[in-house]
Scaffold this active site. Sequence first.
Site, PDB file in Angstrom:
ATOM      1  N   GLU A 137     -43.848  82.611  71.834  1.00 58.00           N
ATOM      2  CA  GLU A 137     -42.911  83.702  71.556  1.00 58.00           C
ATOM      3  C   GLU A 137     -43.278  84.412  70.271  1.00 58.00           C
ATOM      4  OE1 GLU A 137     -40.000  86.056  69.868  1.00 58.00           O
ATOM      5  OE2 GLU A 137     -40.439  84.107  68.953  1.00 58.00           O
ATOM      6  N   GLU A 138     -43.731  83.672  69.271  1.00 56.93           N
ATOM      7  CA  GLU A 138     -43.952  84.236  67.942  1.00 56.93           C
ATOM      8  C   GLU A 138     -44.991  85.356  67.928  1.00 56.93           C
ATOM      9  OE1 GLU A 138     -42.127  83.790  65.502  1.00 56.93           O
ATOM     10  OE2 GLU A 138     -41.101  81.883  65.834  1.00 56.93           O
ATOM     11  N   ASP A 142     -42.647  77.232  70.909  1.00 57.29           N
ATOM     12  CA  ASP A 142     -43.720  77.273  69.916  1.00 57.29           C
ATOM     13  C   ASP A 142     -43.203  77.279  68.486  1.00 57.29           C
ATOM     14  OD1 ASP A 142     -42.749  79.866  70.670  1.00 57.29           O
ATOM     15  OD2 ASP A 142     -44.372  80.776  69.515  1.00 57.29           O
ATOM     16  N   HIS A 154     -38.222  81.477  59.382  1.00 56.39           N
ATOM     17  CA  HIS A 154     -39.611  81.633  58.921  1.00 56.39           C
ATOM     18  C   HIS A 154     -39.767  81.259  57.450  1.00 56.39           C
ATOM     19  CE1 HIS A 154     -41.018  84.480  62.393  1.00 56.39           C
ATOM     20  NE2 HIS A 154     -40.064  83.643  62.795  1.00 56.39           N
ATOM     21  N   ARG A 167     -24.219  91.936  71.962  1.00 58.78           N
ATOM     22  CA  ARG A 167     -23.741  93.287  72.262  1.00 58.78           C
ATOM     23  C   ARG A 167     -24.426  93.775  73.525  1.00 58.78           C
ATOM     24  NH1 ARG A 167     -26.283  97.978  70.447  1.00 58.78           N
ATOM     25  NH2 ARG A 167     -24.349  98.698  69.466  1.00 58.78           N
TER      26      ARG A 167
END
Length: 387
Positions: free
Chosen positions: A133-134, A76, A360, A173
Amino acid sequence: MTALNPELQASMTEWRRHLHRFPECGFDVQQTAEFVADKLESWGIEVVRNVGRSGVVGILRNGQGQASIGLRADMDALHIEEQNTFAHRSCHPGRMHACGHDGHSAMLLGAACHLARHRDFNGTVYFIFQPDEEHGCGARAMIDDGLFQRFPMDAVYGLHNLPGLPAGHFAVRPGPLMASESSFEIRIQGVGGHAAMPHTGIDPIVVGAQIVLALQTIVSRSLSAIHETAVVSVTEFITDGTVNVIPGAVVIKGDCRCFSEETLARIEQRMGQIVAGICQAAGAEHEFSFINTFYPTVNSPEETRRAIAAATQVLGAEQVNGSCEPFTISEDFSSMLRVRPGCYALLGNGEGESGGCALHNPKYDFNDDILLKGAAYWVTLVRTCLQ
């Protein structure tokens, strides 16, 4: 680096720029999903469409191995008006790929193409192309639609570009990598009146101000300074008053970030206690809502070790940071990591004018120079996990 056909770089660049020209948002990614599905099917990969409304899952099996792995890319775009002027800029006003999901999809397509042609692994690969996802809804939608029951993968992996990190460098990580994101809304109902006679009512501004200050004690006094990192930010304070009128109501909104679900629960609990206590003391009524959009992104140790090994083989040890600092940004891949072990990692998009523009941002663009490196990482990870 794992040897991939140089022609794949040109193909991935073409796919990535096509997706960039035609961005789609949220769950409305039908054209993007169909583009992905058509490519997968053209390479002989089994495809299941409309998983979690508009997600796509490709299935590639080889050999007799029972092990399986899931690789996820997001599809998206964002509701941002693009300010770039290059030829592959967005053709859809008010929408653009400002987070690099076009590149993520292209890299995973490149890996799928290579693996389908060479089939040098033993087991099953699931290629997961996720919508929305956003807004933090796509991963959960796919999970609720039976993602891990219908496609029983042993572990799941994700990869995101990171501007500011040198192109092709790798950061990851074990444990918490990214923070949760939660929003809160507090509605305080007082008794409004004339600004000259505040004693005749219940001033919700004073109540709200006390709450705003008290919320700052959650991090400083209710959480461990050593073991619990968190941010609680009030971002809106809205009233229905005017210059000479004490309002009848106040709405306070804000944002919270932390790195464990235990800390998240503690923040919500303390916030509720503070709001209720201050409002009760003032005689005001209240409503309190706490909405969790993204969970903390927590990598499992063994899968992170495998990701580091694959990245080191592809990029070289000097370009792999396996103990990076955690980030307070959020990612809905976290929902998948709550269900299956896995690892989410970051691939440098570049610095300065070459890939360094922030995510963004209306001038952002994915760095095509890292496409082959991302695809090679995916291919090597599959070989590492499915031997």
